[in-house]
Write an enzyme that holds these catalytic residues in place. Structure first.
Site, PDB file in Angstrom:
ATOM      1  N   GLU A  20      22.106  43.053  45.723  1.00 44.86           N
ATOM      2  CA  GLU A  20      22.315  43.125  44.270  1.00 44.86           C
ATOM      3  C   GLU A  20      23.800  42.991  43.964  1.00 44.86           C
ATOM      4  O   GLU A  20      24.621  43.646  44.596  1.00 44.86           O
ATOM      5  CB  GLU A  20      21.790  44.445  43.706  1.00 44.86           C
ATOM      6  CG  GLU A  20      21.809  44.447  42.184  1.00 44.86           C
ATOM      7  CD  GLU A  20      21.334  45.777  41.578  1.00 44.86           C
ATOM      8  OE1 GLU A  20      20.782  45.744  40.474  1.00 44.86           O
ATOM      9  OE2 GLU A  20      21.537  46.831  42.204  1.00 44.86           O
TER      10      GLU A  20
ATOM     11  N   GLY B 115      26.710  53.894  46.066  1.00 40.53           N
ATOM     12  CA  GLY B 115      26.158  55.159  46.523  1.00 40.53           C
ATOM     13  C   GLY B 115      24.825  54.956  47.210  1.00 40.53           C
ATOM     14  O   GLY B 115      24.555  55.528  48.264  1.00 40.53           O
ATOM     15  N   ALA B 116      23.977  54.093  46.595  1.00 39.99           N
ATOM     16  CA  ALA B 116      22.664  53.788  47.169  1.00 39.99           C
ATOM     17  C   ALA B 116      22.129  52.548  46.466  1.00 39.99           C
ATOM     18  O   ALA B 116      22.602  52.160  45.402  1.00 39.99           O
ATOM     19  CB  ALA B 116      21.704  54.963  47.001  1.00 39.99           C
TER      20      ALA B 116
ATOM     21  N   GLU C  63      16.935  56.459  42.633  1.00 41.38           N
ATOM     22  CA  GLU C  63      16.482  55.311  43.429  1.00 41.38           C
ATOM     23  C   GLU C  63      14.960  55.249  43.534  1.00 41.38           C
ATOM     24  O   GLU C  63      14.373  54.158  43.541  1.00 41.38           O
ATOM     25  CB  GLU C  63      17.110  55.357  44.821  1.00 41.38           C
ATOM     26  CG  GLU C  63      18.628  55.455  44.851  1.00 41.38           C
ATOM     27  CD  GLU C  63      19.334  54.368  44.064  1.00 41.38           C
ATOM     28  OE1 GLU C  63      18.752  53.281  43.873  1.00 41.38           O
ATOM     29  OE2 GLU C  63      20.473  54.597  43.623  1.00 41.38           O
TER      30      GLU C  63
END
Length: 913
Positions: A164, A297-298, A334
């Protein structure tokens, strides 16, 4: 010439042509971890929508060869020309014959496992990191070096993907747009001792000596940016949910226990969202994997969420209460994306805010369900405040940005997309009501599952369910930048409202939003609400005022008059709306009294202070008035309020160092006086069973006192640090307050006395605990000596600190080191660019260092420096950073005009509680 003109028609386009649409990808990747390269083949089943001599797809920095297209009738076509255009990031295949029916496009390719944490990249780790002996694995003796492992005496890398927004094309040729969903059958050939992960469960595995080939099940329809691959050495723990979903957490060898918190949160979040959206989680497994090097971060890849290690791992002894909260929110965020983003995906990057805003909002909802005692919705205000701050810049952008080049998405990964987006969603939820809102979201997920949607699709469903024209209301919030400030005046028994756009630059700009106004008059039992749809509005509150008078037991006229003299009006109740409020003087004074007498709820106390700070920065109110407002908060003990107080103190101190340097020490003393009450209530040592917010508050209060050079705090922190030097496990310096000691150490570190820095670096180098290393990095640049700050920043140019972790160092640069940090950035720009690449990592240097300086002259210097050094990844950040500098410069000039300010600060600094 005619051929070149034909190819040119595909250059400079926002999107790929739709001659052909992918349906199924069969992707086989073979990473060579020792050579840092990879090779692969992709077979893409295509539907031909329009007869064409061209196939145009995305590819970037790949070498492609052996390309052929076989139609469904078995006829093969080999392209006459193959054009790889890295500028437009496209691969153009030119065929002599016209393609008229669907078939399979097969491409062989190869590429580099890069070290910029994007696309398909290598995790190289740090050789001075801790070394952990691991179990015998397939008769090989292994040693783990963070993200590098040594096998049989040979150093090997790990490999990870981060696609992404538009970097799947760096890994394999594809139609790299979110709306072009397809299914994926991934196959990996990797060293036999390693774990290979992808979005789906393993279907089959074949060993071939030192390597193995792992075949994964076919995925459901998904976008290319959600495809994921991880290859490395891991331990894991697992649990199966009541719905039969296998949840695993993969961590570095020996650390699987540290993943249990995140695993528990993930399992519970799956249940919460399954019920909330009324649609089951669509896959049979969900993996959470911690990798040592990761740019964010994730990332919510379908079925395979990838984290940087310190956003996933929780250590019972070394992790703070704040870290537990972060892990909870990030994991819930998430997992929420598995529905809102993965199952239903934005049609184009313009609608990115919808993915991120909803995932952020719903992650707080889940956290509140899991830990109601945290009162997390109050802390949501801190995120909303960040969104308000960002969106008050002239260079801000709408939540819903029209994206013309997909790579420019990088520029809008900011507080507007995430934090304003989630705050606006919460405002809408409050306006429509919980039941209507949940029903609408369930309908949206059900209707668009496995498809793509636009912002308007959600608004239409919300309008259907609620009967409210949501489109008309929300367009003013999502399609234009900024937000309003509501000016409030009380004339007799009438409140007059006027809205205009709020800008920190002080520019007066007309603006009109559909604003859900809520207000309390003298009590939370007396409220009114209405939708302000025009630039001005009037509300008669005589009935509310009369009811206050009726509540008074005595009918004496004087009591009634006194009551009305102190009548407070709070607009934006519970701070649920995304706007600021500017009260006329008499209403502001009454609110200050209401704060002192504890008449208001914490969210409203927070909002008044946050608005006051912003209005002061915009020079709409004086610094004197802000300092007097702060004084009303002396006896506050609520975490969110005191946290906001501390941040206001930091903002003011940064300005004062340039505007009124002779008053800085007295200003620090005033801020210390404001925090002493909280410090005394908290004490240094935690109490068994104390609540979560108390732990959070202790850490922030004592760190602020150390930063303000409070002698008593620093001396106690240094005493405890000395004990830590002798006993790493001392109970006198637990996880929650270690940063206090580290800041105190660095505030007492100078060029002449470097002992503190050397001690912390020694701790960093020898620690095998990620949580400890992060704490140290966040503090080592906090010295008041600019030369020490330079020494610390130089470490970022070495290999001692992993690239991803430089953000912690940058965020901790002291106020005294700000000018020095800018000079360092300028002097080392080429080295920084070479080391960190032109991407998200580079933008951190701009966003963290450039705004530290405060003068118009420096802003001019920065603009001149970057005039010939612009690249796409820093343009937006640079503009925003320069605007922040000019805003601070204007604020400094305004403060210098307050001639009575030094006397006020002196009085306040001498005032005791």
């Amino acid at each position: 010439m005619e051929q070149n003109q034909s190819i040119d028609q595909f250059k400079g386009k926002t999107r790929l042509p739709r001659f052909a649409i992918p349906k199924i990808y069969q992707l086989h990747l073979t990473p060579d971890l020792s050579a840092s390269t990879f090779s692969g083949t992709v077979q893409i089943s295509l539907a031909i929508n329009e007869s064409t001599n061209f196939l145009v797809l995305n590819a970037l920095k790949l070498v492609v060869q052996n390309i052929c297209f076989t139609n469904y009738q078995g006829k093969q076509y080999t392209p006459r020309d193959v054009v790889v255009d890295n500028d437009d990031e496209i691969l153009v295949l030119v065929f002599d014959e016209t393609l008229t029916v669907g078939g399979v496009l097969r491409i062989e390719f190869s590429g580099i496992l890069n070290d910029h944490l994007t696309g398909f990249y290598k995790c190289t780790g740090l050789l001075n990191s801790s070394i952990t002996n691991c179990q015998e694995l397939d008769s090989h003796e292994c040693i783990v070096f963070n993200s590098t492992y040594v096998d049989g005496g040979v150093k090997k890398n790990m490999a990870v993907t981060q696609f992404e927004p538009v970097d799947a094309r760096r890994c394999f040729p594809c139609w790299d747009e979110p709306s072009l969903k397809a299914t994926f059958k991934v196959t990996l050939t990797v060293p036999s001792e390693l774990t290979a992960l992808s979005n789906m469960p393993v279907a089959n595995e074949k060993l071939d000596g030192v390597s193995k080939t792992v075949y994964f099940e076919e995925s459901p329809l998904m976008s290319t940016y959600l495809v994921a691959v991880v290859v490395g050495l891991f331990d894991y723990d697992e649990v199966t949910t009541v719905d039969g979903v296998k949840v695993r957490v993969y961590c570095a060898v020996g650390k699987s226990d540290q993943g249990k918190l995140a695993m528990d949160i993930a399992v519970k979040s799956l249940d919460i969202f399954t019920k909330y959206f009324s649609v089951p989680y669509p896959l049979s497994k969900l993996d959470l994997v911690a990798v040592p090097e990761f740019s964010g971060g994730a990332m919510e890849n379908y079925g395979l969420i990838v984290y940087r290690e310190n956003e996933l791992l929780y250590h019972d002894l070394y992790s703070t209460a704040a870290k537990k909260q972060i892990i909870t929110i990030v994991t819930a965020h998430e997992v929420a994306h598995q529905w809102f983003g993965n199952l239903v995906t934005m049609e184009w990057w313009t609608h990115l805010w919808l993915n991120e805003g909803f995932a952020t909002w719903v992650s707080y909802m889940a956290t509140d369900i899991l830990f109601p005692e945290w009162n997390i919705w109050s802390e949501f205000l801190l995120d909303a405040a960040d969104g308000l701050q960002m969106d008050a810049l002239e260079k801000s952008h709408p939540i819903e940005v029209e994206i013309h080049h997909a790579r420019s998405v990088i520029e809008i990964f900011d507080a507007v997309s995430y934090k304003k987006g989630s705050a606006v969603i919460r405002m809408l939820q409050g306006y429509l009501g919980d039941v209507t809102f949940q029903k609408s979201l369930s309908t949206y997920i059900e209707r668009y599952q496995a498809q793509n949607a636009q912002t308007e699709d959600l608004w239409n469903i919300l309008s259907e369910v609620s009967g409210v024209p949501v489109n008309l209301m929300m367009n003013t919030w999502t399609k234009k930048a900024g937000y309003p400030v509501i000016h409030v005046v009380l004339i007799d028994s009438v409140l007059e409202f006027k809205q205009s756009q709020f800008l920190l630059s002080g520019q007066h700009v007309d603006g009109q939003w559909n604003v859900p106004i809520t207000m309390s008059v003298g009590s939370y039992e007396r409220q009114k609400k209405f939708l302000l749809e025009t630039s001005q509005g009037r509300v008669n509150i005589s009935e509310l005022i009369q009811s206050i008078g009726d509540d008074i037991q005595s009918n004496e006229k004087k009591h009634r008059e006194d009551n009305q003299q102190n009548l407070w009006v709070k607009v934006n109740v519970n701070q649920s709306g995304f706007y600021r409020v500017n009260y006329e003087d008499k209403l502001a004074i009454r609110l200050r009294k209401a704060i002192q007498h504890n008449c208001l709820l914490p969210p409203d106390k927070f909002g008044i202070l946050d608005d006051g700070n912003a209005l002061c920065q915009a020079c709409e109110q004086s610094l004197s008035s802000l300092l007097m407002l702060l004084d009303a908060y002396r006896n506050e003990f609520d975490y969110v309020i005191v946290s906001k107080m501390i941040h206001v103190c930091y903002d003011v101190l940064k300005i004062a160092m340039d505007a009124i340097p002779d008053s800085v020490n007295e200003l620090k003393q005033y801020f210390i006086n404001l925090l002493v009450f909280s410090a005394e209530q908290l004490g240094w040592d935690s109490i068994s069973g104390e609540d979560h917010s108390r732990s959070l508050l202790r850490a922030e209060v004592f760190q602020a006192l150390a930063t303000f050079d409070h002698d008593k705090t620093q001396q106690e922190a240094l005493r405890r640090f000395q004990i830590l030097l002798d006993d790493r496990n001392t109970s006198l310096l637990p996880a929650n307050i270690k940063k206090v000691a580290y800041v105190a150490v660095m505030r007492n570190t100078t060029t002449e006395n470097r002992t503190g820095l050397e001690s912390l670096l020694s701790f960093y180098r020898s620690s095998d605990v990620l949580q400890e290393r992060e704490k140290i990095l966040r503090c080592i640049a906090s010295s008041a000596d600019p030369n020490v700050v330079i020494e610390v920043l130089n470490i970022l140019l070495s290999d001692e600190i992993s690239d991803q972790d430089m953000i912690y160092v940058l965020a901790g640069i002291s106020m005294e080191g700000s000018e020095t940090a800018w000079r360092w950035l300028k002097d080392n720009w080429e080295r920084i660019l070479a080391k960190y690449g032109a991407g998200l990592l580079l933008t951190n240097f701009i966003s963290q260092i450039v705004p530290l300086v405060n003068s118009d002259e420096k802003a001019d210097e920065i603009e001149a420096f970057f005039a010939s050094r612009i690249n796409h990844s820093i343009v937006m950040n640079l503009k925003l950073s320069i605007e922040r500098i000019r805003i601070k410069a204007r604020w400094i000039r305004s403060v210098r005009q307050e001639h009575s300010l030094p006397d006020l600060i002196k009085q306040l600094s001498q005032r005791k509680r």
